[in-house]
Enzyme design. Structure first.
Site, PDB file in Angstrom:
ATOM      1  N   GLU A 174     -11.022   4.916  -0.484  1.00  0.00           N
ATOM      2  CA  GLU A 174     -11.339   5.107   0.938  1.00  0.00           C
ATOM      3  C   GLU A 174     -12.088   6.420   1.186  1.00  0.00           C
ATOM      4  O   GLU A 174     -11.775   7.454   0.613  1.00  0.00           O
ATOM      5  CB  GLU A 174     -10.059   5.079   1.788  1.00  0.00           C
ATOM      6  CG  GLU A 174      -8.978   6.016   1.351  1.00  0.00           C
ATOM      7  CD  GLU A 174      -7.961   5.343   0.469  1.00  0.00           C
ATOM      8  OE1 GLU A 174      -8.258   4.279  -0.095  1.00  0.00           O
ATOM      9  OE2 GLU A 174      -6.860   5.875   0.317  1.00  0.00           O
ATOM     10  N   ASP A 182      -3.463  -2.651  -2.421  1.00  0.00           N
ATOM     11  CA  ASP A 182      -4.482  -1.610  -2.388  1.00  0.00           C
ATOM     12  C   ASP A 182      -4.356  -0.737  -3.644  1.00  0.00           C
ATOM     13  O   ASP A 182      -3.301  -0.707  -4.281  1.00  0.00           O
ATOM     14  CB  ASP A 182      -4.315  -0.736  -1.135  1.00  0.00           C
ATOM     15  CG  ASP A 182      -5.479   0.244  -0.957  1.00  0.00           C
ATOM     16  OD1 ASP A 182      -5.278   1.300  -0.357  1.00  0.00           O
ATOM     17  OD2 ASP A 182      -6.596  -0.051  -1.443  1.00  0.00           O
ATOM     18  N   ASN A 183      -5.432  -0.046  -3.998  1.00  0.00           N
ATOM     19  CA  ASN A 183      -5.406   1.012  -5.022  1.00  0.00           C
ATOM     20  C   ASN A 183      -5.089   0.549  -6.444  1.00  0.00           C
ATOM     21  O   ASN A 183      -4.438   1.282  -7.204  1.00  0.00           O
ATOM     22  CB  ASN A 183      -4.394   2.090  -4.647  1.00  0.00           C
ATOM     23  CG  ASN A 183      -4.579   2.610  -3.254  1.00  0.00           C
ATOM     24  OD1 ASN A 183      -3.689   2.493  -2.408  1.00  0.00           O
ATOM     25  ND2 ASN A 183      -5.749   3.181  -2.978  1.00  0.00           N
ATOM     26  N   ASP A 221       0.830  -1.218   0.000  1.00  0.00           N
ATOM     27  CA  ASP A 221       0.000   0.000   0.000  1.00  0.00           C
ATOM     28  C   ASP A 221       0.852   1.250   0.000  1.00  0.00           C
ATOM     29  O   ASP A 221       0.482   2.280   0.571  1.00  0.00           O
ATOM     30  CB  ASP A 221      -0.928  -0.014   1.229  1.00  0.00           C
ATOM     31  CG  ASP A 221      -1.972   1.089   1.179  1.00  0.00           C
ATOM     32  OD1 ASP A 221      -2.486   1.481   2.255  1.00  0.00           O
ATOM     33  OD2 ASP A 221      -2.251   1.581   0.071  1.00  0.00           O
ATOM     34  N   LYS A 252       2.641   3.762  -5.589  1.00  0.00           N
ATOM     35  CA  LYS A 252       2.036   2.839  -6.561  1.00  0.00           C
ATOM     36  C   LYS A 252       3.022   2.399  -7.636  1.00  0.00           C
ATOM     37  O   LYS A 252       2.925   1.288  -8.142  1.00  0.00           O
ATOM     38  CB  LYS A 252       0.796   3.474  -7.197  1.00  0.00           C
ATOM     39  CG  LYS A 252      -0.164   4.079  -6.180  1.00  0.00           C
ATOM     40  CD  LYS A 252      -0.492   3.109  -5.051  1.00  0.00           C
ATOM     41  CE  LYS A 252      -0.957   3.835  -3.799  1.00  0.00           C
ATOM     42  NZ  LYS A 252      -0.976   2.949  -2.598  1.00  0.00           N
TER      43      LYS A 252
HETATM   44  O1  BIE Z   1      -0.880   7.954  -3.858  1.00  0.00           O
HETATM   45  C1  BIE Z   1      -1.864   8.337  -3.257  1.00  0.00           C
HETATM   46  C2  BIE Z   1      -2.260   9.746  -3.331  1.00  0.00           C
HETATM   47  C3  BIE Z   1      -2.040  10.419  -4.508  1.00  0.00           C
HETATM   48  C4  BIE Z   1      -2.403  11.749  -4.614  1.00  0.00           C
HETATM   49  C5  BIE Z   1      -2.970  12.408  -3.518  1.00  0.00           C
HETATM   50  C6  BIE Z   1      -3.180  11.725  -2.343  1.00  0.00           C
HETATM   51  C7  BIE Z   1      -2.835  10.385  -2.239  1.00  0.00           C
HETATM   52  C8  BIE Z   1      -2.704   7.363  -2.501  1.00  0.00           C
HETATM   53  C9  BIE Z   1      -4.090   7.422  -2.651  1.00  0.00           C
HETATM   54  C10 BIE Z   1      -4.892   6.462  -2.034  1.00  0.00           C
HETATM   55  C11 BIE Z   1      -4.297   5.434  -1.280  1.00  0.00           C
HETATM   56  O2  BIE Z   1      -5.048   4.454  -0.693  1.00  0.00           O
HETATM   57  C12 BIE Z   1      -2.912   5.372  -1.134  1.00  0.00           C
HETATM   58  O3  BIE Z   1      -2.403   4.314  -0.446  1.00  0.00           O
HETATM   59  C13 BIE Z   1      -2.100   6.362  -1.705  1.00  0.00           C
HETATM   60  N1  BIE Z   1      -0.669   6.370  -1.441  1.00  0.00           N
HETATM   61  O4  BIE Z   1      -0.069   7.446  -1.440  1.00  0.00           O
HETATM   62  O5  BIE Z   1      -0.104   5.320  -1.178  1.00  0.00           O
HETATM   63 MG    MG Z   2      -3.887   2.791  -0.256  1.00  0.00          MG
END
Ligand code: BIE
Ligand code: MG
Length: 215
Positions: free
Chosen positions: A199, A169-170, A141, A144
């Protein structure tokens, strides 16, 4: 990312949650994120999907890459069996500081060990540092663009074994297309997609991807 969220959620938890009550700490964080400000915790809806896969795996050694404020580590810690442990890697010392406080406040400091540093710097020595040979459950998580690199590193370092469950996740938003392409096209992984929502959002699609390692 909003660098100011972590101290705010820590302050909110300290003032509004019940010390030592991990379920209440999780609930207080979720209520805050639904009502006051969104944060990038896996959250309650995708968290329930994580919980279910975690219970099915019933793991002894758990690895998380991307601790943030400790929310998902707390979710998993409350489902851990006796003598099981969670190791969670966090590159931001600010996030790690807040996560340590929240995990300790919830009374889970003996079950969750935060490893500070970049994942590609921590992974090569994690086995001997943590006295673990392979991990039974991995939750990815973090950034990405690093999911695929780090999964390949886990394979090459022999840190995952026949049947290890990897939850990511994501996989829709922000998305990790190279990771998805890698696991879904590899004969070594049995993949299942779990559609959900981002989320603390009602109308933005996201999903979790479960990959069972079968080399
Ligand atoms: O990368 C983002 C992100 C990108 C842009 C703005 C805010 C967050 C993010 C968004 C949702 C997630 O569940 C998550 O794990 C992430 N992360 O940073 O790992
Ligand atoms: Mg996440």
């Amino acid at each position: 990312h909003d660098e100011e969220f972590p101290p705010r959620i820590l302050d909110h938890v300290m003032k509004n949650a019940i010390k030592g009550d991990v379920t209440n700490v999780i609930d207080v964080i979720d209520k805050y994120c639904w009502s006051v400000e969104i944060a990038m915790n896996v959250g309650d809806v995708k968290g329930a999907i994580l919980d279910k896969s975690f219970l099915e795996a019933s793991p002894k050694n758990v690895l998380e890459i991307g601790c943030y404020c400790g929310y998902s580590a707390l979710r998993m810690s409350r489902l851990l069996k006796e003598d099981a442990k969670i190791f969670t890697i966090e590159a931001s010392s600010q996030y790690a500081d807040v996560a340590q406080e929240i995990i300790s406040f919830a009374g889970m400091e003996k079950k969750v060990q935060i490893l500070r540093g970049l994942s590609d710097e921590v992974l090569p020595t994690i086995a001997e540092k943590c006295g673990v040979r392979t991990f039974d459950f991995v939750f990815i998580d973090h950034a990405k663009e690093l999911y695929k690199r780090d999964l390949i590193m886990l394979e090459n370092l022999g840190l995952i074994r026949q049947g290890t469950t990897i939850m990511a996740d994501n996989v829709i938003f922000p998305g990790c297309p190279d990771y998805l392409e890698y696991v879904r096209n590899s004969p070594k992984f049995e993949c299942t997609n779990y559609p959900s929502k981002l989320e603390y959002c009602e109308n933005r699609e996201d999903a979790m991807e479960k990959s069972i390692y079968l080399p």
